[in-house]
Design an enzyme around this catalytic site. Structure first.
Site, PDB file in Angstrom:
ATOM      1  N   SER A  18     -26.957   9.900  -7.238  1.00  0.00           N
ATOM      2  CA  SER A  18     -25.716  10.629  -7.091  1.00  0.00           C
ATOM      3  C   SER A  18     -25.521  11.256  -5.713  1.00  0.00           C
ATOM      4  CB  SER A  18     -25.661  11.738  -8.144  1.00  0.00           C
ATOM      5  OG  SER A  18     -26.653  12.704  -7.888  1.00  0.00           O
TER       6      SER A  18
ATOM      7  N   SER B 119     -31.698  10.477  -7.814  1.00  0.00           N
ATOM      8  CA  SER B 119     -30.457  10.701  -7.066  1.00  0.00           C
ATOM      9  C   SER B 119     -30.624  10.964  -5.582  1.00  0.00           C
ATOM     10  CB  SER B 119     -29.677  11.862  -7.696  1.00  0.00           C
ATOM     11  OG  SER B 119     -28.957  11.407  -8.815  1.00  0.00           O
TER      12      SER B 119
ATOM     13  N   LYS C 160     -25.084  18.458  -0.078  1.00  0.00           N
ATOM     14  CA  LYS C 160     -24.445  17.902  -1.278  1.00  0.00           C
ATOM     15  C   LYS C 160     -23.536  18.949  -1.909  1.00  0.00           C
ATOM     16  CE  LYS C 160     -25.863  15.315  -5.462  1.00  0.00           C
ATOM     17  NZ  LYS C 160     -27.039  14.891  -6.255  1.00  0.00           N
TER      18      LYS C 160
END
Ligand SMILES: [Mg+2]
Ligand SMILES: [Zn+2]
Lengths: 463, 473, 94
Positions: B143, B167, B68
């Site tokens: 996310s 997330s 990420k």
């Protein structure tokens, strides 16, 4: 119109003399080139996290102990939020409602709290004239950023500018002797703000206070507070009201100016720092701090007074730990602690002679075996070459003349040689004794006791 | 060759590399090629060079990992999905990423995400939304949407993300893969660009439960650079359980009824029946404060974020506004131009909640609610081994469907948000399809019960037999 | 209800320069979100301790041993404006 008295509270920031910063392993900076003592943590880089320096906690506890504070069982850090270029995370990690220490006292001033935090970076203002207000650009140097700070806040117990200066000197000496800071005001390792208000004498309430910022010498602190008290007194005497604001004292012009920016009032939005866990003060941590604690000025002065040293001598010695250490060695051998204290404080050579010898010389003076003047000479000899005090005194011929009648004859000679003076004394003018005593001292090489000489003079003149 | 590699899970690929049947460079190149041809907008950066083969004893055998964007990676763009960090190349690497590299999982690329991890659809990325490989008109969740889409779409063998309110688990559910949020403190946060420090936790997004265990094993551990990190009390073991005999599952009324889409609820009940067939007992129970978790979360997380994001001020890194009059306007313009609308909304919300006069009513109360939520879970784990819920109230929704109503978007996290407030571990596994889209099943355990959660998830996974190959086609 | 004035005050604290239109929208959105959030006001939380850390860890202290800092080039590498070995900013007192 009533008389006014100042009510003063002090806020002191002390840089701790640790090896590393408060929350990262960067070494502390002492004038290194800009931005060479930095890492992700003290630069506030994304993703970096603080880790508490154990030594800073220990030093904080030592300060709390020295100030007779109540030490927390558990203490936590908070974030204090504000934007400024010297504050890289836009929050300072500080303490709020669970500080390391609460309460306490140093001398006559009560302590409100003691907490740990991190220092800000340094801003260098660039401007043609060098004056702050004309500069348009600033350069940020993060070397100082994250230096461990202890903030000490007093109760509003200070009653005058002079007292503020004297108390700060005691605090500085205390911190210096603790060995937790180099307490150099000119280098900013000790910084002081004062909260000042005035009130009519006899009242107990508080007037509106102003905050006088960042005074960097004892002289400026005294002058700044004086100037601000005068300013407030003038306002109130003229029927005006003091405004709550932050002020700057310019020592060159003695002018006080408002530092209030165009910005809104501060709202620091304190909340518990989620990147750190609570500090639990263990008995090991307390033991370690207590073990590192030297005897501090206030306690030392008290101990000496209790041992019979005069108040003035005790206070002077409290500020001179190296002399105090000698006194402590001499005390077991001393007949009069105060006499030894006086010798140490007043005779330079006493600081270089063996403490035990100083005590013995002092005892000899007490027994009138050596005069005060010759004691000084004896100490000089002892400091130079050492040896047994009694032997050195005898060898150098510094012993006082005893009751063997020798002095009697010398006094008679002196009276005969100074007949005028003798006549004046008989007429009641004791001041005229000077030349006679001088004669005796010359003859005896200072071994005569001044009191004894006077007694003999009076006796022989039938007074 | 590439098709063959694509069919393997990461653990299977690692085993073949170790057995000498496959070279690690082949695995890397196969995935790099797919990542470079990414039509999901899952990647923001893809590695160019094939790394040297991992050491013979490297446990992850050179099988690369997608990371990420918000993990700092030295010299590689790490922008947290934000314009304010456009082009930012950090000078150091996050501990979790470093651990993986040391175990033999090199960096494949950086994945798209909602800006600063604020979002549940990946539509809040400054670099464009990510598309769901099951249906490219739909969101992948967020996310960690880029990481989830990359694994589901076969652009990465496995990935890591972060979970603050859901997330990892929610995008894993919406993309039909496995996602785990470990116990708070299990994985170091050092080098993770912070959203909400007391909630953020890194974890794996993988094709199956075994991959999840293998990746997690090399992420956990105490880090001296993170004061809130903890030593993992045992080794993370690869799960083998096939049965759930004696396992007591608690189904909270509050998180398994109202507000859950019917198709998701049907699937959830089917999965519960499967669990019973495997020997588990299933009982309805209560988490009385769970309905308030979202409120507490939307105070605590924005409050912490308002401070965490204050450092983006245009002074030391990132993008500075081009025109300004003075210091204050440099700050306000830099931040206004650099942050997207959702980030600004949360900064405002958090700043308000902490501001003078409101702290007690908002932040103080939210922290008390947090205590109550932890107490609820503690009581639950006296009677149950796990608490289970649907991971997300719905399946992947159309791009743009919820962007106008913040609270509707926040409700995506309804079932996941109580877990980080209590610091607990939880996994989401794919449990089937509803309307042709994946549904996630969430298993929540007590602190540091990861091994037991993984075992239960493995047993269910075997029984469910979910097939995600459609998304990789 | 968060009105225009409050939005502007909070934006000043947070150093965000919102346009008039954004101020309006923010006022509506924050009011809406707070309307949901404020339900926790109905809970009886008398005497409930706050949780700020879920981990039951204390201390996590670091030994006071220095490690090398970074070379200045690296410190300044990502800065938007550099001058005289430091980070350049508009002067706060300007
Ligand atoms: Mg302070
Ligand atoms: Zn540092």
């Amino acid at each position: 119109m009533p008389d006014f008295e100042p009510v003063i509270g002090l806020e002191i920031h002390v840089q701790l003399d640790t090896q590393t910063k408060m929350f990262c392993s960067c070494a502390l900076s002492f004038g290194e080139p800009p931005n060479t003592r930095c890492c992700p943590v003290c630069l506030g880089l994304p993703g970096a996290l603080p880790v508490v320096n154990a030594k800073a906690i220990e030093y904080g506890l030592m300060i709390g102990m020295a100030l007779e504070s109540e030490l927390a069982d558990r203490s936590i850090f908070h974030r204090k939020n504000y934007f400024y270029p010297d504050n890289p995370k836009a929050y300072q990690i500080s303490q709020y409602d669970e500080p390391l220490c609460r309460g306490g006292r140093l001398g006559e001033v009560r302590i409100h709290r003691v907490h740990l935090e991190e220092d800000a970076a340094k801003l260098i203002h660039i401007g043609e004239s060098g004056r702050i207000h004309s500069s348009e650009t600033s350069i940020v140097d993060f070397n100082r950023c994250g230096t461990p700070l202890v903030e000490i806040v007093t109760e509003p117990d200070v009653k005058s500018a002079e007292q503020a200066r004297e108390w700060l000197q005691l605090l500085r000496e205390t911190l210096r002797q603790l060995g937790v800071s180099d307490v150099d005001m000119s280098q900013g390792s000790l910084r002081c703000d004062a909260n000042i208000s005035i009130r009519p004498v006899g009242e107990t309430g508080f007037g509106t206070k102003t905050e006088l910022k960042n005074m960097n010498s004892f002289a400026f602190i005294e002058r700044g507070i004086k100037a601000e008290v005068a300013r407030q007194t003038e306002i109130v005497s003229g029927g005006g009201e003091v405004e709550q604001e932050t002020l700057h004292f310019d020592p060159r012009t003695e002018a006080i100016t408002s530092l209030r920016s165009k910005e809104e009032a501060h709202d620091y939005r304190y909340f518990p720092e989620p990147d750190l866990v609570p500090i639990q003060i263990s008995s090991e941590m307390l033991d370690r701090a207590r073990g590192a604690l030297p005897e501090l000025p206030a306690a030392r002065a008290q101990r000496y007074e209790a041992a019979g040293v005069s108040t003035d001598n005790a206070k002077d010695l409290a500020f001179r730990p190296e002399l105090a250490a000698r006194l402590d060695e001499a005390l077991p051998h001393a007949d009069s602690p105060n006499a030894v204290a006086s010798l140490l404080l007043n005779v330079a050579a006493a600081a270089d002679a063996e403490p035990r010898s100083v005590a013995e010389v002092s005892n000899m003076v007490g027994r009138k075996e050596v005069t005060a003047a010759n004691a000084r000479k004896a100490l000089e000899l002892l400091a130079e070459r050492g040896g047994e005090p009694a032997a050195v005194v005898a060898e150098a011929g510094l012993g006082a003349l005893g009751d063997d009648g020798a002095l009697d004859g010398i006094v008679e000679d002196a009276l005969a040689a100074n007949a005028d003076a003798a006549e004046k004394i008989r007429g009641g003018n004791m001041k005229a004794i000077g030349p006679i005593v001088g004669h005796v001292m010359r003859e005896t090489k200072g071994r005569a006791d001044g009191g004894e000489v006077t007694r003999l003079v009076r006796q022989k003149l039938g007074l | 060759m590439s098709e063959e590699i694509l069919a393997l899970t990461a653990a299977q690929a690692a085993a073949k590399v170790k057995a000498g049947e496959l070279r690690s460079a082949e695995v890397f190149d196969a995935y790099r090629e797919r990542a470079a041809g990414d039509d999901l907008n899952a990647f923001l950066w893809v590695a160019e060079d094939t790394p040297a083969a991992a050491g013979a004893d490297a446990p992850l055998a050179g099988v690369p990992v997608a990371v990420k964007d918000l993990f700092c990676t030295e010299g590689v763009p790490s922008q947290a999905g934000s314009k304010i960090l456009e082009g930012y190349r950090p000078p150091y690497t996050a501990t979790a990423v470093r651990h993986l590299a040391e175990a033999g999982a090199p960096l494949l690329g950086k994945t798209n995400q909602d800006e600063f991890a604020m979002g549940s659809s990946n539509e809040n990325s400054a670099y464009g939304p990510v598309r769901n490989p099951w249906d490219r008109t739909r969101v992948p969740g967020g996310s960690s949407g880029g990481s989830a889409a990359a694994v589901a779409g076969g652009l990465a063998p496995w990935a890591i993300g972060t979970d603050t309110g859901g997330s990892i688990r929610q995008p894993a559910a919406l993309c039909g893969i496995v996602g785990m949020k470990p116990t708070y403190g299990a994985v170091s946060r050092y080098g993770m660009i912070a959203f909400a420090s007391s909630l953020d936790q890194a974890g794996p997004l993988t094709r199956d439960v075994t991959d999840c265990a293998l990746l997690l094993r090399h992420m956990v551990g105490r880090d001296a650079c993170d004061s809130t990190s903890l030593a993992f009390p045992e080794e993370v073991v690869l799960p083998t359980a096939e049965r759930l005999d004696g396992i007591r599952l608690g189904v909270p009324e509050e998180l398994s009824g109202e507000g859950i889409e019917p198709g998701v609820l049907d699937n959830f009940h089917q999965t519960l029946r499967l669990a019973e067939e495997l020997g588990a007992t299933v009982e309805t129970m209560r988490l009385p404060h769970a309905p308030h978790a979202l409120s507490a979360y939307y105070i605590i997380a924005p409050a912490e974020a308002s401070a965490n994001l204050a450092r983006f001020d245009g002074v030391r890194y990132g993008v500075r506004a081009e025109q300004y009059d003075d210091l204050v306007s440099m700050y306000t313009k830099t931040r206004h131009q650099g942050f997207g609308p959702e980030v600004q909304r949360r900064i405002m919300l958090g700043t308000y909640a902490l501001s003078s006069g409101y702290y007690d009513a908002y932040y103080g109360r939210a922290q008390q609610v947090r205590t109550k939520i932890s107490d609820d879970f503690r009581a639950a784990f006296e009677r149950f081994d796990f608490v289970v819920t649907p991971t997300s109230p719905g399946v992947a929704f159309e791009l743009g469907a919820k962007t106008d109503d913040p609270w509707a978007m926040y409700l995506n996290d309804y079932c996941t948000v109580p877990v980080p407030l209590a610091g607990l571990p939880a996994i989401s596994i794919p449990s089937g399809l509803s309307e042709g889209l994946p549904v996630g099943f969430q298993i929540i355990g007590g602190a540091f019960s990861e091994n037991r959660i993984l075992d239960a998830a493995h047993a269910l996974e075997q029984a469910i037999g979910f097939d995600g190959s459609q998304a990789r086609a | 209800m968060i009105d225009r004035e409050q939005v502007l005050h909070v934006a000043r604290l947070a150093r965000l320069s919102l346009t008039d239109e954004e101020v309006e929208r923010m006022s509506g959105e924050l009011t809406g979100i707070l309307g949901h959030i404020e339900k926790i006001g109905e809970l009886d939380l008398e005497g409930v301790p706050p949780t700020s850390h879920v981990v039951e860890v204390t201390n996590a202290l670091r030994e006071d041993v220095p490690r090398p800092s970074w070379p200045r080039e690296q410190v300044l590498d990502q800065a938007p404006a550099v001058r005289d070995e430091g980070f350049e900013v508009p002067s706060p007192q300007a």
